[in-house]
Design a protein around this motif. Structure first.
Motif, short mmCIF file in Angstrom:
data_model
loop_
_atom_site.label_atom_id
_atom_site.label_comp_id
_atom_site.label_asym_id
_atom_site.label_seq_id
_atom_site.Cartn_x
_atom_site.Cartn_y
_atom_site.Cartn_z
N ASP A 185 0.66 -1.19 0.03
CA ASP A 185 -0.13 0.11 0.00
C ASP A 185 0.69 1.34 0.02
N PRO A 186 2.05 1.39 0.51
CA PRO A 186 2.69 2.65 0.51
C PRO A 186 3.02 3.33 -0.54
N THR A 187 3.11 2.68 -1.71
CA THR A 187 3.62 3.06 -2.90
C THR A 187 2.21 2.96 -4.02
N ALA A 188 1.17 3.05 -3.29
CA ALA A 188 -0.14 2.91 -4.13
C ALA A 188 -1.33 4.23 -3.63
N ILE A 189 -1.84 4.84 -4.36
CA ILE A 189 -2.83 6.03 -3.98
C ILE A 189 -3.95 5.22 -3.19
N VAL A 190 -4.30 4.19 -4.16
CA VAL A 190 -5.56 3.53 -3.68
C VAL A 190 -4.90 1.94 -3.76
N GLY A 191 -4.42 1.48 -2.60
CA GLY A 191 -4.17 -0.08 -2.51
C GLY A 191 -5.22 -1.00 -2.31
N PRO A 192 -4.78 -2.14 -1.93
CA PRO A 192 -5.85 -3.32 -1.80
C PRO A 192 -6.39 -3.13 -0.53
N ASP A 193 -5.72 -2.45 0.68
CA ASP A 193 -6.07 -2.51 1.82
C ASP A 193 -6.57 -0.83 2.35
N SER A 194 -6.68 0.08 1.10
CA SER A 194 -6.96 1.38 1.58
C SER A 194 -8.20 1.34 2.22
N ASN A 195 -8.60 2.27 3.17
CA ASN A 195 -9.60 2.73 3.79
C ASN A 195 -9.76 4.17 3.88
N ALA A 196 -10.93 4.43 4.77
CA ALA A 196 -11.21 5.88 4.86
C ALA A 196 -10.13 6.73 5.62
N LEU A 197 -9.39 6.06 6.38
CA LEU A 197 -8.19 6.90 7.06
C LEU A 197 -7.08 6.97 6.01
N THR A 198 -7.09 6.15 4.86
CA THR A 198 -6.03 6.45 3.81
C THR A 198 -6.36 7.73 3.35
N GLU A 199 -7.51 8.00 2.98
CA GLU A 199 -7.83 9.36 2.33
C GLU A 199 -7.77 10.64 3.45
N LEU A 200 -8.28 10.32 4.32
CA LEU A 200 -8.15 11.26 5.62
C LEU A 200 -6.75 11.62 6.21
N PHE A 201 -5.68 10.65 6.25
CA PHE A 201 -4.41 11.05 6.40
C PHE A 201 -3.68 11.72 5.39
N LEU A 202 -3.65 10.82 3.95
CA LEU A 202 -2.78 11.17 3.01
C LEU A 202 -3.33 12.10 1.79
N GLY A 203 -4.60 12.24 2.03
CA GLY A 203 -5.28 13.43 1.04
C GLY A 203 -4.89 13.28 -0.45
N GLY A 204 -4.94 11.82 -0.85
CA GLY A 204 -4.94 11.53 -2.21
C GLY A 204 -3.53 11.08 -2.73
N LYS A 205 -2.69 11.21 -1.96
CA LYS A 205 -1.25 11.06 -2.15
C LYS A 205 -0.89 9.53 -1.63
N THR A 206 0.27 8.90 -2.11
CA THR A 206 0.72 7.81 -1.70
C THR A 206 1.60 7.90 -0.44
N MET A 207 1.62 6.95 0.69
CA MET A 207 2.26 7.05 1.81
C MET A 207 3.63 7.68 1.58
N VAL A 208 4.61 6.94 0.64
CA VAL A 208 5.88 7.59 0.50
C VAL A 208 5.78 9.01 -0.28
N ARG A 209 5.12 9.27 -1.03
CA ARG A 209 4.98 10.89 -1.35
C ARG A 209 4.60 11.69 -0.38
N LYS A 210 3.60 11.37 0.49
CA LYS A 210 3.27 12.12 1.52
C LYS A 210 4.47 12.30 2.61
N ALA A 211 5.13 11.38 2.79
CA ALA A 211 6.52 11.18 3.72
C ALA A 211 7.45 12.20 2.95
N LEU A 212 7.81 12.12 1.59
CA LEU A 212 8.80 12.99 0.98
C LEU A 212 8.22 14.53 1.12
N ASP A 213 7.21 14.88 1.41
CA ASP A 213 6.73 16.25 1.35
C ASP A 213 7.44 16.97 2.52
N ALA A 214 7.83 16.08 3.57
CA ALA A 214 8.40 16.67 4.60
C ALA A 214 9.88 16.64 4.47
#
Length: 316
Positions: A137-166
């Motif tokens: 899931d960390p490299t997918a915007i919508v992975g197989p185990d994406s859920n409501a918190l995925t969008e709420l926390f990451l705002g449409g980005k992959t987890m890796v992309r959101k991490a790199l924003d910092a």
């Protein structure tokens, strides 16, 4: 993925959540100007439930503050923003095992979601962990185990992309427990992520991280021995009438414990989600502690000695 497995992932790792509000973006942070070590100029935490602060079947601002990532950031004196959730949570944690009451009182259920707080909003997060995700899931915007918190926390980005924003200089990565945990709790370890797929997914995540943050330092945390995680109990505990009585209270049913398979020497582990499954009528109020010819009895939520060895091999 079986219907039972989907139900378990929902109940165990996230719970159903309410509708999301577009643009809701809020955080809490620890901010200092001089980190204790230069490699902590910018720290990000990637992971799932434990990293995010998921506890007792739920998550809110209070549990988020207890995440090891928050404690590490505080110790190192570095900025740490996380997607703070309004009380009682999304979903609220269970406050009483026997009654299954959740934080927030009678109005709180497993589908309650109070979304993120409106204070200290920032687009840059240091904790980008999402409960329920696995290694793909960390490299997918919508992975197989994406859920409501995925969008709420990451705002449409992959987890890796959101991490790199910092613009991270240091990262902790704890991704992998969910690739085996829910299958172990179900008593179906053969369904775990194959090693080749795990390596492929994990490598993609790490390669993207180091390519996007030159000189990145960090710690990779291995998959924990899931049979020792307190989301399963030993079959021997069923010899205690007090323990069985607590299960009766939690399920609002009189549970029958099979005396032929649940003995003082039985080495099986029983997945705790059997409690909610019995309470909801998805599993009979009967517990058998070894595999039987009549599943789900002795099958779903039962991890026998042989399967525990299989789990250990998969993790290793």
């Amino acid at each position: 993925m079986s219907r039972t497995h989907k139900l378990l992932r929902g109940a165990l790792l996230l719970g159903a959540t309410g509708a999301l509000v577009a643009g809701c973006n809020s955080d809490a942070s620890v901010v200092t100007t001089t980190p204790a070590n230069n490699i902590f100029q910018s720290y990000v935490a990637l992971g799932n439930s434990i990293t995010a602060g998921y506890e007792s079947g739920g998550i809110n601002d209070s549990t988020q503050r207890q995440s090891y990532a928050v404690l590490l950031a505080r110790s190192m004196g570095t900025r740490f923003a996380y997607p703070a959730l309004n009380m009682p949570g999304c979903p609220p944690p269970i406050a009483n095992f026997q009654t299954q009451a959740r934080v927030g009182g009678a109005s709180s259920t497993g589908s309650t979601c109070l979304l993120r707080t409106g204070s200290s909003a920032t687009a840059t997060l240091n904790n980008v962990a999402v409960p329920g995700i696995n290694s793909v899931d960390p490299t997918a915007i919508v992975g197989p185990d994406s859920n409501a918190l995925t969008e709420l926390f990451l705002g449409g980005k992959t987890m890796v992309r959101k991490a790199l924003d910092a613009h991270p200089t240091f990262a902790t990565v704890w991704v992998g427990n969910n690739d085996i945990l829910s299958f172990a709790i179900l008593g179906q370890p053969a369904g775990a992520t194959p090693q080749t797929k795990f390596v492929q997914s994990y490598s993609a995540m790490i390669n993207q991280l180091v390519a996007g943050a030159q000189g990145l330092k960090g710690v990779l945390i291995g998959v924990a021995p899931v049979s020792q995680i307190p989301v399963m109990f030993t079959a021997r505990a069923l010899q205690s009438q007090a323990f069985v009585g607590a299960l009766d209270a939690a399920t609002h049913k009189q549970i029958i414990v099979d005396p032929t398979t649940c003995t003082p020497t039985t080495n099986s582990l029983i997945g705790m989600p059997i409690v909610s499954a019995i309470a909801s009528g998805q599993h009979p109020p009967i517990i058998e502690c070894e595999k039987t010819p009549t599943p789900p009895l002795g099958d779903i939520f039962v991890l026998d000695a042989g399967e525990q060895a299989q789990v250990a091999t998969i993790i290793a």
